[in-house]
Design an enzyme around this catalytic site. Sequence first.
Site, PDB file in Angstrom:
ATOM      1  N   ASP A 113     -10.909   7.610   7.684  1.00 53.32           N
ATOM      2  CA  ASP A 113     -10.098   8.030   6.550  1.00 53.32           C
ATOM      3  C   ASP A 113     -10.050   6.964   5.456  1.00 53.32           C
ATOM      4  O   ASP A 113     -10.005   7.291   4.270  1.00 53.32           O
ATOM      5  CB  ASP A 113      -8.680   8.355   7.013  1.00 53.32           C
ATOM      6  N   GLY A 114     -10.051   5.684   5.840  1.00 52.10           N
ATOM      7  CA  GLY A 114     -10.018   4.623   4.838  1.00 52.10           C
ATOM      8  C   GLY A 114     -11.250   4.660   3.941  1.00 52.10           C
ATOM      9  O   GLY A 114     -11.151   4.506   2.715  1.00 52.10           O
TER      10      GLY A 114
ATOM     11  N   ARG B 114      17.743  -0.212  -0.471  1.00 50.84           N
ATOM     12  CA  ARG B 114      17.612  -1.528   0.143  1.00 50.84           C
ATOM     13  C   ARG B 114      17.065  -1.276   1.537  1.00 50.84           C
ATOM     14  O   ARG B 114      17.741  -0.691   2.387  1.00 50.84           O
ATOM     15  CB  ARG B 114      18.927  -2.300   0.188  1.00 50.84           C
TER      16      ARG B 114
ATOM     17  N   TYR C 128       2.102   6.900   6.601  1.00 45.42           N
ATOM     18  CA  TYR C 128       3.259   6.005   6.718  1.00 45.42           C
ATOM     19  C   TYR C 128       4.560   6.763   6.498  1.00 45.42           C
ATOM     20  O   TYR C 128       5.570   6.530   7.175  1.00 45.42           O
ATOM     21  CB  TYR C 128       3.114   4.872   5.699  1.00 45.42           C
TER      22      TYR C 128
END
Length: 325
Positions: free
Chosen positions: A73-74, A173, A188
């Site tokens: 995939d990269g 944060r 991710y």
Amino acid sequence: MSSGPQVRAVGLVLHPAKPVGGSVEAVLAASHRHPVRVLAREGDRQRLPAEVETVPDARFAASVDGLIALGGDGTMLGAMRLTVERPVPVLGVNHGNLGFLVEVIPGELPSALARLAAGDFTIERHACLEAGAGRVELATRFGFNDVVLAREGRSGGVSVDLWVNDVRYGYYRADAVVVATPTGSTAYNYAAGGPILSPSSDALVVTPVAPMAGISRTVVLGAEDRIALTVATDSAPVAVDVDGTASGTLEPGDRVAIALRRRAAEVVRFSASEHSSRSRIKLSLLDLPLRPDQLLELIPPELRQKAADQALGRAEGTAAGDAGR
């Protein structure tokens, strides 16, 4: 089916380390049957047969009518980024691991190339994120998976304000903040607890990783929404990654604007339904909840029949053995 424009030159995008020589030879063999120039970037010259032409990196994308990405995939994402300004069909060949984007395995490449030459394929269009910073120059501007703002060290946290259409929406944060496309929603963003978006949706998601204060849930935004993330004064130094590639560092006061760019890449698909089923299997391995009977449905029918025939053969052999005793 769509044959698209005539392909006169095809470019090879190679994984930086994996051996892909067999696939290169398959592409060259196909180019003899269907006269097509095979090009690559000068940096890959030492890894390629002399028959493959090489051109300077700056001219590579403009010199081809299609790309073949040999890797995972990269590598596929890298090939897609090359085509943002001038989208051409990109075929992915999986020399990697999971491979959500790539559809073809090396053993299927000869037949895939024949179908490609015959126009027996469809195009799947992908949007990307276009990221720009104020006084900071980002090394990579286009991301088909995600743009991630993460703390550089182990101490402190990323503290950023979220702006949507020039209106302050709130702040994060957290250990990191992920902005993802529908394609990247399974990467991710998904690992951080964000939702999976349909590939057909014109949307992007903003998901905090290990939130400590401020917005603690994913925000889903439309394709026309303009977002910006401004680094607050109490933030640790922020590293920017685009599709997993280090792209720059932000300090307090720096601002990153991110927008969705539609139809930024064209991915070759031979069987959208089969690719979708494979992706569902891969997602099930990443804890997408599926019952055993649902997993069975994802196995291609020919493999299910083969397994059933083998099981029947074993059962008949056992029965014959028992009868002979």
